[in-house]
Design an enzyme around this catalytic site. Structure first.
Site, short mmCIF file in Angstrom:
data_model
loop_
_atom_site.label_atom_id
_atom_site.label_comp_id
_atom_site.label_asym_id
_atom_site.label_seq_id
_atom_site.Cartn_x
_atom_site.Cartn_y
_atom_site.Cartn_z
N LYS A 170 46.09 33.47 1.22
CA LYS A 170 45.85 34.44 0.15
C LYS A 170 46.56 33.96 -1.10
O LYS A 170 47.79 33.82 -1.11
CB LYS A 170 46.37 35.81 0.59
N LYS B 87 41.23 33.91 0.72
CA LYS B 87 41.03 34.92 -0.31
C LYS B 87 41.66 34.47 -1.61
O LYS B 87 42.82 34.04 -1.56
CB LYS B 87 41.67 36.23 0.17
C1 PBG Z 1 46.73 44.35 -0.78
C2 PBG Z 1 45.40 43.80 -1.09
C3 PBG Z 1 44.91 43.34 -2.32
C4 PBG Z 1 43.57 43.02 -2.11
C5 PBG Z 1 43.30 43.26 -0.77
N1 PBG Z 1 44.45 43.74 -0.16
C6 PBG Z 1 45.56 43.26 -3.66
C7 PBG Z 1 46.64 42.30 -3.91
O1 PBG Z 1 47.05 41.51 -3.07
O2 PBG Z 1 47.15 42.37 -5.02
C8 PBG Z 1 42.63 42.52 -3.15
C9 PBG Z 1 41.21 42.77 -2.88
C10 PBG Z 1 40.30 42.59 -4.04
O3 PBG Z 1 40.69 42.16 -5.15
O4 PBG Z 1 39.13 42.89 -3.86
N2 PBG Z 1 47.75 43.45 -0.78
#
Ligand code: PBG
Length: 321
Positions: A193, A246
């Site tokens: 991520k 992601k």
């Molecule tokens: C929580 C989370 C996030 C997303 C999914 N789970 C936000 C982040 O990490 O700031 C992002 C999903 C999206 O942008 O569609 N941590």
């Protein structure tokens, strides 16, 4: 030797016969935002066509999702109250816990996955718990995140998806789940991520922007690719059943490397910013809506087995006609 391209001989039926990649509704996971309160169905301004629902308004949406053939949802909760330990995230009566029970009451046809994280529940908006000097405390956070995972399983979640990015959390959650008798609950880990600008609209949707600083100490540097393989390898070792990359679109190379390097299912999160861009372009008539299918098929072609996407309903409709 005939040098003319084979494509010349590909009429539509042959094209279908030799097609290498397919996109099906069963590849897709649809994110759902659930908010406290009653009689709420509000469109998220940054994510056109996506809504926040209060529990009492969920039923219609759930039926629509099922009717479209979507089988998997990913739940995000927006609590009423936040504190520095994110207690609503692991409360028995938390928003996600209530939503799981409600959905399971409505239907047994929907597979319910839950996002496990702290950022929507903490006043500081970070994905873990802070130490005295204001940094995210990895070890302390593990305990709380384990509690979140357990509370989701107890409420009836089918799969949990930790998105916090703390080190060691997959192994920790696996241990907690197994010990409590939830050995059958799989873990889909947000493994690679990245600290990305493409989460902007989501943070507005879920009210989860960090109150200070950024997430660069626990999310990945987008300049790195080998590091993604190390993160994925660790998560698999710790017991992840599915690994995730992601965002998706600026990271298709990462998806492909992960797919080629490991033999576990790979999920890709087509995140909020990616959705917002394309949705807007289609709405304004700049692009044909088939660009959505092309984009998601591209993510599959890159190696994703599963796509989490706000387009799931649009795609289900398009694949139907
Ligand atoms: C929580 C989370 C996030 C997303 C999914 N789970 C936000 C982040 O990490 O700031 C992002 C999903 C999206 O942008 O569609 N941590």
């Amino acid at each position: 030797m005939n040098k003319r391209p084979r494509r010349l001989r590909y009429n539509p039926l042959v094209r279908e016969l030799v097609r290498e990649t397919t996109l099906e509704v069963s590849d897709l996971i649809y994110p759902l935002f659930i908010i406290e309160g009653s009689d709420v169905k509000e469109e998220i301004s940054s994510l056109k066509g996506v809504y926040r629902f209060s529990i009492d308004r969920l039923e219609g949406e759930i039926h629509e999702i099922i009717q479209l053939g979507i089988k998997y949802v990913l739940l995000f909760g927006i609590p009423d109250t936040k504190d520095n330990k994110g207690s609503e995230a692991y409360s028995e009566n938390g928003i996600v816990q209530k939503a799981i029970k409600k959905i399971k009451n409505i239907t047994d046809k929907l597979y319910v996955i839950t996002d496990v994280c702290m950022c929507e529940y903490t006043t500081h908006g970070h994905c873990g718990i802070l130490n005295e000097v204001g940094y995210v405390d990895n070890e302390k956070s593990l305990y709380y995140l384990g509690q979140v995972a357990l509370s989701h399983a107890k409420a009836g979640a089918d799969m949990i998806a930790p998105s916090d990015m703390m080190d060691g959390r997959v192994g920790y959650m696996r241990g907690e789940l197994d010990e409590a008798g939830y050995t059958h609950i799989p873990i889909m880990s947000y493994s690679a991520k990245y600290a990305s600008s493409f989460y902007g609209p989501f943070r507005e949707a879920a009210g989860s922007a960090p109150a200070f600083g950024d997430r660069k100490s626990y999310q990945m540097d987008y300049a790195n690719s080998d590091e993604a393989l190390r993160e994925v390898a660790l998560d698999i070792e710790e017991g992840a059943d599915i690994v995730m990359v992601k965002p998706a679109l600026a990271y298709l190379d990462i998806i492909r490397r992960v797919k080629d390097s490991f033999n576990v299912p790979v999920a890709a999160y087509n995140v909020s910013g990616e959705y917002a861009m394309l949705k807007m372009a289609v709405e304004q008539g700049l692009l044909d809506k088939k660009a959505v299918i092309e984009t998601l098929l591209g993510i599959k072609r890159a190696g994703a087995d599963i796509i989490i996407t706000y387009f799931a309903k649009d795609v289900a409709k398009m694949l139907k006609d």
